[in-house]
Design a protein around this motif. Structure first.
Motif, PDB file in Angstrom:
ATOM      1  N   LEU A  26       6.341   6.373 -21.110  1.00 19.82           N
ATOM      2  CA  LEU A  26       5.101   6.487 -21.869  1.00 19.82           C
ATOM      3  C   LEU A  26       4.326   5.172 -21.742  1.00 19.82           C
ATOM      4  N   PRO A  27       3.007   5.241 -21.550  1.00 25.13           N
ATOM      5  CA  PRO A  27       2.249   4.049 -21.161  1.00 25.13           C
ATOM      6  C   PRO A  27       1.919   3.089 -22.292  1.00 25.13           C
ATOM      7  N   TRP A  28       2.142   3.462 -23.550  1.00 27.98           N
ATOM      8  CA  TRP A  28       1.780   2.580 -24.653  1.00 27.98           C
ATOM      9  C   TRP A  28       3.039   2.003 -25.309  1.00 27.98           C
ATOM     10  N   GLY A  29       2.843   0.946 -26.062  1.00 28.05           N
ATOM     11  CA  GLY A  29       3.971   0.327 -26.769  1.00 28.05           C
ATOM     12  C   GLY A  29       4.514  -0.873 -26.024  1.00 28.05           C
ATOM     13  N   SER A  30       5.118  -1.782 -26.771  1.00 23.50           N
ATOM     14  CA  SER A  30       5.646  -3.016 -26.193  1.00 23.50           C
ATOM     15  C   SER A  30       7.084  -2.861 -25.709  1.00 23.50           C
ATOM     16  N   ASN A  31       7.753  -1.774 -26.106  1.00 17.96           N
ATOM     17  CA  ASN A  31       9.122  -1.516 -25.661  1.00 17.96           C
ATOM     18  C   ASN A  31       9.134  -0.325 -24.710  1.00 17.96           C
ATOM     19  N   LYS A  50      14.034   6.161 -26.895  1.00 16.74           N
ATOM     20  CA  LYS A  50      13.856   4.709 -26.953  1.00 16.74           C
ATOM     21  C   LYS A  50      15.217   4.034 -26.793  1.00 16.74           C
ATOM     22  N   PRO A  51      15.577   3.656 -25.567  1.00 15.70           N
ATOM     23  CA  PRO A  51      16.887   3.033 -25.354  1.00 15.70           C
ATOM     24  C   PRO A  51      16.932   1.597 -25.862  1.00 15.70           C
ATOM     25  N   ALA A  52      18.092   1.185 -26.340  1.00 11.65           N
ATOM     26  CA  ALA A  52      18.258  -0.184 -26.840  1.00 11.65           C
ATOM     27  C   ALA A  52      17.966  -1.206 -25.758  1.00 11.65           C
ATOM     28  N   ARG A  53      18.334  -0.904 -24.526  1.00  8.65           N
ATOM     29  CA  ARG A  53      18.151  -1.876 -23.433  1.00  8.65           C
ATOM     30  C   ARG A  53      16.681  -2.088 -23.097  1.00  8.65           C
ATOM     31  N   ASP A  63      18.335  -8.301 -32.124  1.00 12.06           N
ATOM     32  CA  ASP A  63      18.237  -7.611 -30.834  1.00 12.06           C
ATOM     33  C   ASP A  63      19.038  -6.315 -30.847  1.00 12.06           C
ATOM     34  N   GLY A  64      18.484  -5.310 -30.196  1.00 11.22           N
ATOM     35  CA  GLY A  64      19.204  -4.059 -30.004  1.00 11.22           C
ATOM     36  C   GLY A  64      19.395  -3.227 -31.244  1.00 11.22           C
ATOM     37  N   THR A  65      18.521  -3.405 -32.259  1.00 13.81           N
ATOM     38  CA  THR A  65      18.675  -2.650 -33.515  1.00 13.81           C
ATOM     39  C   THR A  65      17.506  -1.724 -33.810  1.00 13.81           C
ATOM     40  N   LEU A  66      16.440  -1.803 -33.034  1.00  8.95           N
ATOM     41  CA  LEU A  66      15.232  -1.048 -33.389  1.00  8.95           C
ATOM     42  C   LEU A  66      15.475   0.457 -33.322  1.00  8.95           C
ATOM     43  N   TYR A  67      16.252   0.899 -32.348  1.00  4.37           N
ATOM     44  CA  TYR A  67      16.499   2.336 -32.229  1.00  4.37           C
ATOM     45  C   TYR A  67      17.277   2.863 -33.436  1.00  4.37           C
ATOM     46  N   LYS A  68      18.171   2.043 -33.985  1.00  2.34           N
ATOM     47  CA  LYS A  68      18.908   2.459 -35.179  1.00  2.34           C
ATOM     48  C   LYS A  68      17.977   2.573 -36.392  1.00  2.34           C
ATOM     49  N   ARG A  69      16.982   1.714 -36.445  1.00  2.00           N
ATOM     50  CA  ARG A  69      16.028   1.747 -37.544  1.00  2.00           C
ATOM     51  C   ARG A  69      15.169   3.013 -37.483  1.00  2.00           C
ATOM     52  N   GLU A  95      19.290   6.002 -19.866  1.00  2.00           N
ATOM     53  CA  GLU A  95      19.213   4.539 -19.830  1.00  2.00           C
ATOM     54  C   GLU A  95      20.087   3.893 -20.902  1.00  2.00           C
ATOM     55  N   GLY A  96      21.121   4.596 -21.331  1.00  2.00           N
ATOM     56  CA  GLY A  96      22.036   4.048 -22.322  1.00  2.00           C
ATOM     57  C   GLY A  96      21.729   4.531 -23.725  1.00  2.00           C
ATOM     58  N   VAL A  97      22.434   3.951 -24.696  1.00  2.00           N
ATOM     59  CA  VAL A  97      22.295   4.392 -26.087  1.00  2.00           C
ATOM     60  C   VAL A  97      20.899   4.073 -26.601  1.00  2.00           C
ATOM     61  N   GLY A  98      20.384   4.976 -27.438  1.00  2.00           N
ATOM     62  CA  GLY A  98      19.063   4.777 -28.006  1.00  2.00           C
ATOM     63  C   GLY A  98      18.756   5.863 -29.018  1.00  2.00           C
ATOM     64  N   SER A  99      17.518   5.878 -29.487  1.00  2.00           N
ATOM     65  CA  SER A  99      17.074   6.931 -30.396  1.00  2.00           C
ATOM     66  C   SER A  99      16.375   8.020 -29.595  1.00  2.00           C
ATOM     67  N   VAL A 100      16.538   9.266 -30.046  1.00  2.00           N
ATOM     68  CA  VAL A 100      15.848  10.407 -29.445  1.00  2.00           C
ATOM     69  C   VAL A 100      15.181  11.166 -30.584  1.00  2.00           C
ATOM     70  N   GLN A 101      13.872  11.283 -30.505  1.00  2.00           N
ATOM     71  CA  GLN A 101      13.092  11.905 -31.572  1.00  2.00           C
ATOM     72  C   GLN A 101      12.306  13.091 -31.021  1.00  2.00           C
ATOM     73  N   PHE A 102      12.361  14.200 -31.747  1.00  2.00           N
ATOM     74  CA  PHE A 102      11.578  15.370 -31.349  1.00  2.00           C
ATOM     75  C   PHE A 102      10.107  14.992 -31.251  1.00  2.00           C
ATOM     76  N   CYS A 103       9.466  15.391 -30.167  1.00  2.00           N
ATOM     77  CA  CYS A 103       8.062  15.056 -29.924  1.00  2.00           C
ATOM     78  C   CYS A 103       7.182  16.186 -30.445  1.00  2.00           C
ATOM     79  N   VAL A 104       6.464  15.918 -31.524  1.00  2.00           N
ATOM     80  CA  VAL A 104       5.616  16.954 -32.119  1.00  2.00           C
ATOM     81  C   VAL A 104       4.377  17.159 -31.256  1.00  2.00           C
ATOM     82  N   ASP A 105       3.882  18.382 -31.265  1.00  2.00           N
ATOM     83  CA  ASP A 105       2.700  18.740 -30.492  1.00  2.00           C
ATOM     84  C   ASP A 105       1.457  18.369 -31.301  1.00  2.00           C
TER      85      ASP A 105
END
Length: 242
Positions: A26-31, A50-53, A63-69, A95-105
């Motif tokens: 995705l083209p936006w965001g700093s991570n 959003k992978p931790a890496r 470091d490496g905690t944003l996905y848990k939040r 790309e490793g462990v991370g958060s996965v969130q349903f993408c609303v339309d």
């Protein structure tokens, strides 16, 4: 095979167990944030991964905690009974462990800065949620409305710090009393945050004990004051605002 109802529980099961199909960055965001599809039984679900890496190091968040939040924010929102954070899980992915969130339309142009004044009444629980979660990055584009008219709040990686970090564009209700139908869920949520409760144990898998303690204090403060806080001095708006 007959299709099963797509309940929140089934969405969580699919997000956690389904095969991940990478679609692109995705083209936006700093991570690093990826659009993926989750294939599970008869479901083919768009999701945001959003992978931790892929997290950019920050001076104030470990470091490496944003996905848990992100996942903790979903749990807190569900515990409050408000349901405006899309279903979110922790899992291993491409790309490793991370958060996965349903993408609303949602229409990306149908965000906070384009809402009419009377429509902003629906934001009152989101504002309270941000105060409780100590959201340091509530941009206008993080509040969306889907094609059915339902409000959603996304991007909660910068939440739950122990220090005051609230930065938001949603100051519409500053100084106003919090409605009773919002205070009541906060009281129930606070009662559920006992040391041995399931809610507390779930949160302790995602954020630190001192962060859970700070979460309790913020809920207590809202229940005591019964009002939306004023912005005050200091940096209380995110940048960029959208």
């Amino acid at each position: 095979m007959d299709s099963q109802p797509v309940t929140a529980a089934r969405l969580l099961e699919a997000l956690g167990k389904g095969e991940m199909e990478m679609k692109g960055l995705l083209p936006w965001g700093s991570n690093y944030t990826f659009l993926v599809y989750i294939n599970y039984e008869d479901l083919h679900l768009p999701a945001v991964y959003k992978p931790a890496r892929g997290e950019r190091p920050l001076w104030d968040f470990p470091d490496g905690t944003l996905y848990k939040r992100e996942v903790a924010a979903y749990i807190v929102c569900e515990s409050l009974g408000w349901g405006f954070v899309p279903p979110t899980v922790c899992r291993d992915g491409v790309e490793g462990v991370g958060s996965v969130q349903f993408c609303v339309d949602a229409d990306p142009e149908d965000h906070y800065f384009n809402f009419q004044e009377d429509e902003k009444e629906f934001l009152k629980p989101i504002v309270v949620f941000d105060i409780i979660a100590n959201n340091a990055d509530r941009k206008g584009g993080h509040v969306l409305r889907d094609r059915q008219g339902e409000m959603w709040a996304i991007d909660h990686g910068l939440c739950f710090h122990t220090d005051p970090k609230l930065r938001t564009v949603l100051w519409d209700f500053a100084g106003q009393p919090i409605p009773e139908d919002i205070l009541t869920p906060i009281q129930k949520f606070r009662n559920d945050l006992k040391p041995s409760s399931q809610l507390t144990q779930l949160l302790l898998q995602l954020i630190e004990k001192n962060e859970v303690d700070a979460l309790k204090r913020r809920a207590d403060r809202l229940l005591t004051t019964g009002c939306y806080p004023m912005a005050g001095s200091g940096r209380h708006y995110p940048w960029p605002p959208l």
